[in-house]
Design an enzyme around this catalytic site. Structure first.
Site: not given
Ligand code: NAI
Length: 340
Positions: A20, A23, A120, A137, A167, A170, A195
């Site tokens: 949460a 980004q 989880q 995600v 995807d 896009r 993905h």
């Molecule tokens: P980010 O790094 O900005 O945020 C991730 C957050 O998750 C951080 O605040 C972190 O502290 C938190 N976090 C880490 N471990 C955790 C846990 N055990 N429990 C709760 N929170 C935890 O990353 P962003 O950009 O928000 O991306 C998040 C994920 O989404 C990444 O794994 C990214 O690869 C994935 N993603 C998936 C997409 C899809 O199409 N399926 C598209 C874009 C991103």
């Protein structure tokens, strides 16, 4: 004066967003809280989970949620406690995951992340509502979703899904731009499989309303097989890397929009439209069973159904198989990591 009793009477639902303070969540929290996903008359109690080092950032996010003055948000539960985060939730966006660090092998990333999703899954099993809808995600999204469902045996497998909607969006957008039409004129672009870079964006069943107003197969409207079979596919597959190269940060606004589209369609139905979701495979289209494979689905009554009966040509067959093989490999590695 007209009183809106439906709004007053609706019981709030608890909606969890993990990661949460990250980004994607920064955009997603607003989309969910504005009524885009569960409806403008559905009050929500937001559950926000992140890890302890992010507590202060999470506090800032909560301040902003208050300052948005959102009518449907009844309460915010911001926590670093997994049990509290998963308590009585009806929907979960599992976004939080460990990012890839420099020098980290793909295998190490997978093993770190599937352990988060094992924990989880157990929390879902113990604390969530049994009809909870879970969208994963965080990457590797398909395999994380599989592990999550494996460790939540009291919740039906069909309540878990992985996000391939970004995807799909896009792909649909690439076709709309190429044909010079609004995005709403393009339908039935499919994402098959994982993905990851092995995903198969498939336009063989897609249709477009052309600028002239005719309904055409995308293949006929574009009339450029070399572009469709090569440039289009690789552009969609590599779009995430292209965004990072340009922005210096990974896709977040578009990922949040896709997560919100995915959950909205699952919750509110698609009216016969096809959307792509990573779901527990029953082996349809000769895909490996019991992996989270992205298929074209329709949604109604909060349930998805795989679109059946589509013709798969040799080119597509090879691509469906190769992304399926990758998912089987990931499943093996993930189960080994969870049992180690
Ligand atoms: P980010 O790094 O900005 O945020 C991730 C957050 O998750 C951080 O605040 C972190 O502290 C938190 N976090 C880490 N471990 C955790 C846990 N055990 N429990 C709760 N929170 C935890 O990353 P962003 O950009 O928000 O991306 C998040 C994920 O989404 C990444 O794994 C990214 O690869 C994935 N993603 C998936 C997409 C899809 O199409 N399926 C598209 C874009 C991103």
């Amino acid at each position: 004066m007209k009183i809106r009793l439906d709004f007053l009477q609706a019981e709030p639902i608890r909606v969890l967003i993990t990661g949460a303070a990250g980004q994607i969540a920064y955009s997603l929290i607003y989309m969910v809280s504005s009524g885009e996903v569960f409806g403008k008359d559905q009050p929500i109690i937001l559950h926000l989970l992140d890890i302890p080092p992010m507590t202060k950032v999470l506090e800032g996010v909560c301040m902003e949620i208050n300052d948005c003055a959102l009518p449907i948000v009844r309460e915010v539960v911001a926590t670093t406690n997994v049990a509290e985060a998963f308590k009585d939730i009806s929907a979960a966006f599992l976004v939080g995951a460990m990012p890839r660090k420099q020098g980290m092998e793909r295998k190490d990333l997978l093993s770190a992340n599937v352990r988060i999703f094992k924990e989880q899954g157990q929390a879902l099993d113990q604390h969530a509502k049994k009809d909870v809808k879970v969208l994963v995600v965080g990457n590797p999204a398909n395999t994380n979703a599989l592990i999550c469902s494996k460790y939540a045996p009291s919740i039906p497998k069909e309540n878990f899904s992985a996000m391939t909607r970004l995807d799909q969006n896009r792909g649909q957008s690439q076709i709309a731009v190429r044909c010079g039409v609004p995005i709403t004129n393009v339908k039935n672009v499919i994402i098959w499989g994982n993905h990851s870079s092995t995903q198969y964006p498939d336009i063989n069943h897609a249709e477009v309303i052309t600028a002239g107003g005719d309904k055409k197969k995308v293949r006929d409207a574009v009339n450029d097989d070399a572009w469709l079979n090569d440039t289009f596919i690789s552009t969609v597959q590599k779009r995430g890397a292209a965004v990072i190269a340009a922005r210096g940060l990974s896709s977040a606004m578009s990922a949040a929009k896709a997560a919100s589209d995915h959950m909205r369609d699952w919750w509110q139905g698609t009216d016969g439209r096809w959307v792509s979701m990573g779901v527990f495979s029953d082996g349809s289209y000769g895909t490996p069973a019991e992996v989270m494979y992205s298929f074209p689905v329709t949604c109604a009554n909060k349930k998805w159904t795989i679109v059946q009966g589509l013709a798969i040509d040799d080119f597509s067959r090879q691509k469906l198989d190769s992304t399926g093989n990758e998912l089987m490999e990931e499943r093996g590695e993930a189960i080994a990591a969870c049992e180690a």
